[in-house]
Motif scaffolding. Structure first.
Motif, short mmCIF file in Angstrom:
data_model
loop_
_atom_site.label_atom_id
_atom_site.label_comp_id
_atom_site.label_asym_id
_atom_site.label_seq_id
_atom_site.Cartn_x
_atom_site.Cartn_y
_atom_site.Cartn_z
N UNK A 4 0.86 -1.33 0.07
CA UNK A 4 0.08 0.03 -0.01
C UNK A 4 0.98 1.35 -0.14
N UNK A 5 2.37 0.93 -0.24
CA UNK A 5 3.02 2.27 -0.25
C UNK A 5 2.76 3.45 -1.28
N UNK A 6 2.41 3.07 -2.19
CA UNK A 6 1.78 3.94 -3.40
C UNK A 6 0.70 4.68 -2.99
N UNK A 7 -0.39 4.03 -2.09
CA UNK A 7 -1.60 4.64 -1.80
C UNK A 7 -1.38 5.46 -0.71
N UNK A 8 -0.36 5.36 0.28
CA UNK A 8 0.09 5.89 1.35
C UNK A 8 0.90 7.46 0.82
N UNK A 9 1.64 7.12 -0.13
CA UNK A 9 2.45 8.13 -0.96
C UNK A 9 1.51 9.44 -1.69
#
Length: 205
Positions: free
Chosen positions: A145-150
């Protein structure tokens, strides 16, 4: 009665750190009177219990003597006080932020219990193994989910996930979480550049 908000506080607590990051982001730190308080699990603190019978920090005492706890309640209060945007009000952004908050808080709970268990004279290996499995599985999901967090605006959710990762650094420095979650590590590195994070690094002493 002081007009300031009195916050029972410790520089080691990740839950206190969550509140202080919010306070910095909302520019309300000057309104806080920080009261250094020790909240040991096996030794309830009468000074804290005067305001919070659970003897836990953070605990916030308002000018009228009323109190607020735990950390997320205090964060939402400060956000409301400042007219902030750390708690999305509706739609998918709200549910995602609250989900990340719950996830980050749950991970912190597991990490603190894991640390307490490993400090025991005779730690229970099945319990240690269970906490480690939860931590590794959580990192795997958060890495996905790193992209969503970014792409998401800073919120109570991303702040709490960041505090959990900071606790890995503080208490589990040999765990190597960054190698297990490289995309998440990249997000956290950027998050850590914010002045609010730099001002709230946990301290010994």
């Amino acid at each position: 009665m002081s007009e300031k908000l009195q916050l029972h506080w410790s520089p080691k607590s990740p839950y206190v750190r969550k509140v202080m990051i919010c306070a910095h982001e909302l520019n309300v730190v000057p309104r806080l009177e920080l009261v250094r308080s020790v909240a040991a699990m096996l030794k309830p603190n009468p000074s804290i219990m005067e305001y919070n019978p659970l003897s836990k920090i953070p605990t916030l005492v308002r000018p009228d003597g009323s109190t607020l706890f735990d950390s997320v309640v205090i964060c939402e209060y400060l956000n409301d006080l400042a007219g902030g945007s750390l708690f999305p009000s509706e739609g998918e952004a709200r549910w995602q932020s609250l989900r990340w908050h719950a996830f980050g808080d749950g991970l912190l709970d597991a990490l603190i219990l894991w640390r307490n268990e490993r400090e025991r004279e005779q730690p229970l290996k099945p319990l240690i193994d269970a906490f480690e499995l939860k931590a590794r599985t959580s990192l795997k999901l958060l890495d996905s989910e790193a992209e969503a967090l970014t792409s998401a605006p800073l919120s109570i959710g991303s702040i709490t996930v960041g505090c959990a990762l900071g606790y890995f650094d503080y208490r589990f420095d040999n765990f190597g979480w960054r190698e297990q979650a490289p995309r998440l590590a990249k997000w956290h590195t950027k998050l850590s550049e914010r002045p609010s994070y730099q001002a709230t690094e946990p301290l010994e002493g």
